[in-house]
Design a protein around this motif. Sequence first.
Motif, PDB file in Angstrom:
ATOM      1  N   ARG A  54      -8.238  -1.320  -7.532  1.00 34.78           N
ATOM      2  CA  ARG A  54      -8.434  -0.195  -6.620  1.00 34.78           C
ATOM      3  C   ARG A  54      -9.817  -0.318  -5.997  1.00 34.78           C
ATOM      4  O   ARG A  54     -10.798  -0.570  -6.704  1.00 34.78           O
ATOM      5  CB  ARG A  54      -8.353   1.130  -7.363  1.00 34.78           C
ATOM      6  CG  ARG A  54      -6.968   1.447  -7.797  1.00 34.78           C
ATOM      7  CD  ARG A  54      -6.650   2.946  -7.815  1.00 34.78           C
ATOM      8  NE  ARG A  54      -5.221   3.097  -8.100  1.00 34.78           N
ATOM      9  CZ  ARG A  54      -4.273   2.965  -7.185  1.00 34.78           C
ATOM     10  NH1 ARG A  54      -4.580   2.736  -5.926  1.00 34.78           N
ATOM     11  NH2 ARG A  54      -2.996   3.091  -7.515  1.00 34.78           N
ATOM     12  N   VAL A  55      -9.863  -0.155  -4.689  1.00 33.38           N
ATOM     13  CA  VAL A  55     -11.146  -0.147  -3.992  1.00 33.38           C
ATOM     14  C   VAL A  55     -11.087   1.043  -3.044  1.00 33.38           C
ATOM     15  O   VAL A  55      -9.994   1.580  -2.812  1.00 33.38           O
ATOM     16  CB  VAL A  55     -11.360  -1.462  -3.186  1.00 33.38           C
ATOM     17  CG1 VAL A  55     -11.531  -2.649  -4.114  1.00 33.38           C
ATOM     18  CG2 VAL A  55     -10.241  -1.718  -2.184  1.00 33.38           C
ATOM     19  N   SER A  56     -12.229   1.458  -2.496  1.00 32.17           N
ATOM     20  CA  SER A  56     -12.160   2.653  -1.661  1.00 32.17           C
ATOM     21  C   SER A  56     -11.277   2.364  -0.450  1.00 32.17           C
ATOM     22  O   SER A  56     -11.379   1.311   0.172  1.00 32.17           O
ATOM     23  CB  SER A  56     -13.547   3.120  -1.244  1.00 32.17           C
ATOM     24  OG  SER A  56     -14.181   2.081  -0.590  1.00 32.17           O
ATOM     25  N   GLY A  57     -10.348   3.267  -0.208  1.00 31.84           N
ATOM     26  CA  GLY A  57      -9.442   3.125   0.930  1.00 31.84           C
ATOM     27  C   GLY A  57      -8.194   2.321   0.612  1.00 31.84           C
ATOM     28  O   GLY A  57      -7.340   2.148   1.465  1.00 31.84           O
ATOM     29  N   GLY A  58      -8.055   1.784  -0.587  1.00 35.85           N
ATOM     30  CA  GLY A  58      -6.844   1.023  -0.893  1.00 35.85           C
ATOM     31  C   GLY A  58      -6.992   0.162  -2.122  1.00 35.85           C
ATOM     32  O   GLY A  58      -7.448   0.617  -3.161  1.00 35.85           O
ATOM     33  N   SER A  59      -6.604  -1.110  -1.987  1.00 31.77           N
ATOM     34  CA  SER A  59      -6.704  -2.015  -3.131  1.00 31.77           C
ATOM     35  C   SER A  59      -6.924  -3.420  -2.606  1.00 31.77           C
ATOM     36  O   SER A  59      -6.640  -3.714  -1.446  1.00 31.77           O
ATOM     37  CB  SER A  59      -5.434  -1.942  -3.970  1.00 31.77           C
ATOM     38  OG  SER A  59      -4.335  -2.284  -3.176  1.00 31.77           O
ATOM     39  N   ALA A  60      -7.426  -4.282  -3.471  1.00 24.40           N
ATOM     40  CA  ALA A  60      -7.661  -5.675  -3.070  1.00 24.40           C
ATOM     41  C   ALA A  60      -7.028  -6.582  -4.120  1.00 24.40           C
ATOM     42  O   ALA A  60      -7.146  -6.330  -5.320  1.00 24.40           O
ATOM     43  CB  ALA A  60      -9.162  -5.943  -2.968  1.00 24.40           C
ATOM     44  N   ASP A  61      -6.337  -7.615  -3.641  1.00 19.66           N
ATOM     45  CA  ASP A  61      -5.696  -8.580  -4.548  1.00 19.66           C
ATOM     46  C   ASP A  61      -6.780  -9.466  -5.133  1.00 19.66           C
ATOM     47  O   ASP A  61      -7.334 -10.319  -4.441  1.00 19.66           O
ATOM     48  CB  ASP A  61      -4.689  -9.442  -3.781  1.00 19.66           C
ATOM     49  CG  ASP A  61      -3.604  -8.602  -3.143  1.00 19.66           C
ATOM     50  OD1 ASP A  61      -3.272  -7.543  -3.705  1.00 19.66           O
ATOM     51  OD2 ASP A  61      -3.103  -9.007  -2.071  1.00 19.66           O
ATOM     52  N   ILE A  62      -7.028  -9.276  -6.395  1.00 21.27           N
ATOM     53  CA  ILE A  62      -8.165  -9.941  -7.026  1.00 21.27           C
ATOM     54  C   ILE A  62      -7.717 -11.214  -7.761  1.00 21.27           C
ATOM     55  O   ILE A  62      -8.506 -12.083  -8.068  1.00 21.27           O
ATOM     56  CB  ILE A  62      -8.871  -8.923  -7.960  1.00 21.27           C
ATOM     57  CG1 ILE A  62     -10.319  -9.261  -8.145  1.00 21.27           C
ATOM     58  CG2 ILE A  62      -8.147  -8.714  -9.246  1.00 21.27           C
ATOM     59  CD1 ILE A  62     -11.202  -8.628  -7.139  1.00 21.27           C
ATOM     60  N   GLY A  63      -6.396 -11.314  -8.024  1.00 22.88           N
ATOM     61  CA  GLY A  63      -5.849 -12.508  -8.680  1.00 22.88           C
ATOM     62  C   GLY A  63      -5.119 -13.358  -7.656  1.00 22.88           C
ATOM     63  O   GLY A  63      -5.711 -13.767  -6.656  1.00 22.88           O
ATOM     64  N   ALA A  64      -3.825 -13.625  -7.918  1.00 22.80           N
ATOM     65  CA  ALA A  64      -3.042 -14.466  -7.001  1.00 22.80           C
ATOM     66  C   ALA A  64      -3.152 -13.923  -5.575  1.00 22.80           C
ATOM     67  O   ALA A  64      -3.058 -12.719  -5.344  1.00 22.80           O
ATOM     68  CB  ALA A  64      -1.587 -14.507  -7.439  1.00 22.80           C
ATOM     69  N   GLN A  65      -3.336 -14.834  -4.637  1.00 22.52           N
ATOM     70  CA  GLN A  65      -3.559 -14.457  -3.245  1.00 22.52           C
ATOM     71  C   GLN A  65      -2.286 -14.398  -2.418  1.00 22.52           C
ATOM     72  O   GLN A  65      -2.144 -13.600  -1.527  1.00 22.52           O
ATOM     73  CB  GLN A  65      -4.531 -15.448  -2.610  1.00 22.52           C
ATOM     74  CG  GLN A  65      -5.886 -15.411  -3.263  1.00 22.52           C
ATOM     75  CD  GLN A  65      -6.552 -14.065  -3.042  1.00 22.52           C
ATOM     76  OE1 GLN A  65      -6.975 -13.767  -1.934  1.00 22.52           O
ATOM     77  NE2 GLN A  65      -6.626 -13.239  -4.063  1.00 22.52           N
ATOM     78  N   TYR A  66      -1.398 -15.316  -2.702  1.00 21.36           N
ATOM     79  CA  TYR A  66      -0.099 -15.354  -2.015  1.00 21.36           C
ATOM     80  C   TYR A  66       0.803 -16.239  -2.855  1.00 21.36           C
ATOM     81  O   TYR A  66       0.341 -16.870  -3.818  1.00 21.36           O
ATOM     82  CB  TYR A  66      -0.235 -15.914  -0.582  1.00 21.36           C
ATOM     83  CG  TYR A  66      -0.695 -17.343  -0.515  1.00 21.36           C
ATOM     84  CD1 TYR A  66       0.194 -18.409  -0.696  1.00 21.36           C
ATOM     85  CD2 TYR A  66      -2.036 -17.652  -0.273  1.00 21.36           C
ATOM     86  CE1 TYR A  66      -0.238 -19.733  -0.645  1.00 21.36           C
ATOM     87  CE2 TYR A  66      -2.484 -18.966  -0.224  1.00 21.36           C
ATOM     88  CZ  TYR A  66      -1.582 -19.998  -0.410  1.00 21.36           C
ATOM     89  OH  TYR A  66      -1.998 -21.293  -0.380  1.00 21.36           O
ATOM     90  N   PHE A  67       2.079 -16.274  -2.517  1.00 26.00           N
ATOM     91  CA  PHE A  67       2.953 -17.185  -3.257  1.00 26.00           C
ATOM     92  C   PHE A  67       3.914 -17.879  -2.303  1.00 26.00           C
ATOM     93  O   PHE A  67       4.187 -17.401  -1.204  1.00 26.00           O
ATOM     94  CB  PHE A  67       3.699 -16.484  -4.393  1.00 26.00           C
ATOM     95  CG  PHE A  67       4.556 -15.319  -3.969  1.00 26.00           C
ATOM     96  CD1 PHE A  67       4.018 -14.055  -3.875  1.00 26.00           C
ATOM     97  CD2 PHE A  67       5.897 -15.501  -3.675  1.00 26.00           C
ATOM     98  CE1 PHE A  67       4.805 -12.975  -3.485  1.00 26.00           C
ATOM     99  CE2 PHE A  67       6.699 -14.427  -3.297  1.00 26.00           C
ATOM    100  CZ  PHE A  67       6.139 -13.160  -3.201  1.00 26.00           C
ATOM    101  N   THR A  68       4.396 -19.007  -2.759  1.00 25.31           N
ATOM    102  CA  THR A  68       5.399 -19.768  -2.009  1.00 25.31           C
ATOM    103  C   THR A  68       6.765 -19.493  -2.637  1.00 25.31           C
ATOM    104  O   THR A  68       6.849 -18.952  -3.743  1.00 25.31           O
ATOM    105  CB  THR A  68       5.096 -21.268  -2.114  1.00 25.31           C
ATOM    106  OG1 THR A  68       4.988 -21.607  -3.503  1.00 25.31           O
ATOM    107  CG2 THR A  68       3.791 -21.621  -1.402  1.00 25.31           C
TER     108      THR A  68
END
Length: 339
Positions: A54-68
Amino acid sequence: MFNESFQTPLIRRIAIVGSGLSGLTAGIILQEQGHDVSVFEKSRGPGGRLAAKRVSGGSADIGAQYFTARNPDFLPFLRKYAGEESFETWQGRFGFRDSSGEWSSFPEEPRYVGTPRMTAITRALSAHVNVVAETRVGKMTRNDSEWALEDVNGNPLGHFDQVIITAPPAQSRDLLADSGLAELASHLDDPVERVLPCWAVAIHFEQTPWSHHEGMRTDHPVLYWVANNSSKPGREDSGQWWVLHGDPEWTKQNVDTPAEQAAARLIDAFREVTGFDDEPDEVVTHRWLYARSEGGDQPGHLWFSEDGIGIAGDWLSGGRVEGAFNSACSLIRTMVPDS
Ligand SMILES: Cc1cc2nc3c(=O)[nH]c(=O)nc-3n(C[C@H](O)[C@H](O)[C@H](O)COP(=O)(O)OP(=O)(O)OC[C@H]3O[C@@H](n4cnc5c(N)ncnc54)[C@H](O)[C@@H]3O)c2cc1C
């Protein structure tokens, strides 16, 4: 594999340790086959390394960035159990800097992200299976043909015919060793060495710090990966959240550095790569002790049939999100050969 028409001759009580993608995939498939499944997760919620902060205004993906999704079974599985709305293609420009200092593009292929955050997928998947959160499995004891599980405080968690462990190698090895299964634990000695840590930082700016890529791999000795998290679909951030991942070797050498210092070094590296000098107005830091696994044998899964213990996880099948899915499927094909 997850065909509803499959009939299993025997209902088994199966415990799964870990509710990352591999644990949830295994749990859903086995439950669909009629088994009695319990998934134990040490953290507050499911997802493992498919994580968001959780970050202000939403959330940030801190682990996996994307997947195939190269395995043709993967997207149908996600559509069916996580729902179409829980993930989307990340349309972006992805590049890396080669040794000559030139930028090149990643190969063209669809890259997917959870919407509005990575954990949307695992949260939706977890609705299909019994997940017991905030429960760290500490020990397994064999009584006749069943396993008695207990948490790290010695509280009983139930009796099971089979156990599937999906924790990263070091945590899986600890559990096996603490259960007196030294021989099984020794199979994980080499994989434990191959898992590298990662310092991760989410930083917020009012304006775009870099407009050439949405995701980039750098050649900087400190900074491995940079992503514009706000460019992912479904994020409605005010301003821009960017995610930085430390180089695995640099993280290993700095694994005990205080978080604030590690973040400052990553932000300096980001400046050196982008030339953007503004101070971020918010910084959120996370240290992954077990981030990505490299090299070694990739047998797909481990199955000790006499003990009724299976091991699955990304590190057994390519070390990525899709590998976690593949590993769980591969284990279940062996445990339940007709599935
Ligand atoms: C920084 C970072 C960046 C990454 N980037 C990408 C990327 O861009 N693309 C990609 O495809 N992959 C990426 N990955 C890898 C990807 O996240 C993993 O491959 C995948 O999420 C692993 O899933 P898993 O289920 O095998 O393991 P995990 O997600 O690690 O799940 C294991 C679970 O077991 C739980 N657990 C551990 N021990 C116990 C216990 N004793 N009792 C109960 N629960 C326990 C843990 O809490 C965890 O939830 C990245 C990973 C990291 C950390």
